[in-house]
Design an enzyme around this catalytic site. Structure first.
Site, PDB file in Angstrom:
ATOM      1  N   CYS A 252       4.060  -1.372   2.304  1.00 22.24           N
ATOM      2  CA  CYS A 252       5.354  -0.788   1.936  1.00 22.24           C
ATOM      3  C   CYS A 252       5.406  -0.444   0.451  1.00 22.24           C
ATOM      4  CB  CYS A 252       6.482  -1.726   2.323  1.00 22.24           C
ATOM      5  SG  CYS A 252       6.674  -1.866   4.115  1.00 22.24           S
TER       6      CYS A 252
ATOM      7  N   HIS B 211       7.901  -0.975   9.504  1.00 22.93           N
ATOM      8  CA  HIS B 211       8.653  -1.852   8.623  1.00 22.93           C
ATOM      9  C   HIS B 211       9.902  -1.108   8.158  1.00 22.93           C
ATOM     10  CE1 HIS B 211       5.118  -4.654   7.288  1.00 22.93           C
ATOM     11  NE2 HIS B 211       5.093  -4.389   8.588  1.00 22.93           N
TER      12      HIS B 211
ATOM     13  N   CYS C  39       5.782  -5.655   1.352  1.00 24.13           N
ATOM     14  CA  CYS C  39       4.379  -5.989   1.549  1.00 24.13           C
ATOM     15  C   CYS C  39       3.523  -4.926   0.852  1.00 24.13           C
ATOM     16  CB  CYS C  39       4.067  -6.061   3.049  1.00 24.13           C
ATOM     17  SG  CYS C  39       4.020  -4.440   3.862  1.00 24.13           S
TER      18      CYS C  39
ATOM     19  N   GLU D  12      11.221  -0.553   5.275  1.00 26.76           N
ATOM     20  CA  GLU D  12      11.036   0.356   4.147  1.00 26.76           C
ATOM     21  C   GLU D  12      10.407   1.671   4.600  1.00 26.76           C
ATOM     22  OE1 GLU D  12      10.097  -2.865   4.482  1.00 26.76           O
ATOM     23  OE2 GLU D  12       9.531  -3.683   2.538  1.00 26.76           O
TER      24      GLU D  12
END
Length: 150
Positions: free
Chosen positions: A87, A54, A84, A56
């Site tokens: 993250c 992801h 999420c 992040e």
């Protein structure tokens, strides 16, 4: 003390680049206490065949590598979409000072929605959280991406 300067425009550029690669368009930027961009990334889960890739996580990994530290104390993170749970936990473990995010994610978010990672007593660090920054633009990028997929 320096005046506040948003770096969300860089995160939005990363989100657009992710969309161009066929990735869910999310972008992230790690900024030093002096306002310098330390790392930036967009989603790469499909490209890397990695469910943890992801934006992040990739930006935090790159910033930690660049600084030679597993902690990013006094650093800020700009993200186009509410993180999420995975993250959000990574943000806490990295000791990010401030989290700025654009679009809310009622379906998969882990900050203001869903797991609300930062509200759990097991969370060792809670950043300052600012939501809604460039939310309209971030939402439009996501909606346009998914409209093309349908």
């Amino acid at each position: 003390m320096t005046a506040f300067r948003s770096h969300m425009n860089i995160a939005l550029d990363e989100a657009r680049a992710a969309a161009d690669r066929g990735e869910v368009p999310v972008g992230a930027v790690v900024v030093s206490p002096y306002g310098t961009v330390v790392a930036q990334a967009g989603n790469r889960t499909r490209e890397l065949n990695d469910p943890t890739a992801h934006a992040e996580v990739l930006a935090i990994r790159a910033a930690c590598a660049a600084l030679g530290s597993e902690r990013l104390v006094d650093h800020d993170l700009y993200v186009t979409l509410e993180p999420c749970p995975m993250c959000a936990a990574t943000i806490g473990f990295a000791r990010i000072r401030r989290l700025y995010y654009g679009a809310s994610d009622p379906k998969s978010g882990g900050t203001a929605h869903g797991a609300r990672v930062f509200s759990h007593p097991q969370c060792h660090h809670v950043p300052e959280v600012y939501d809604g920054m460039a939310a309209g633009e971030a939402e439009a990028i996501l909606k346009d991406f998914f409209a093309l997929k349908r």
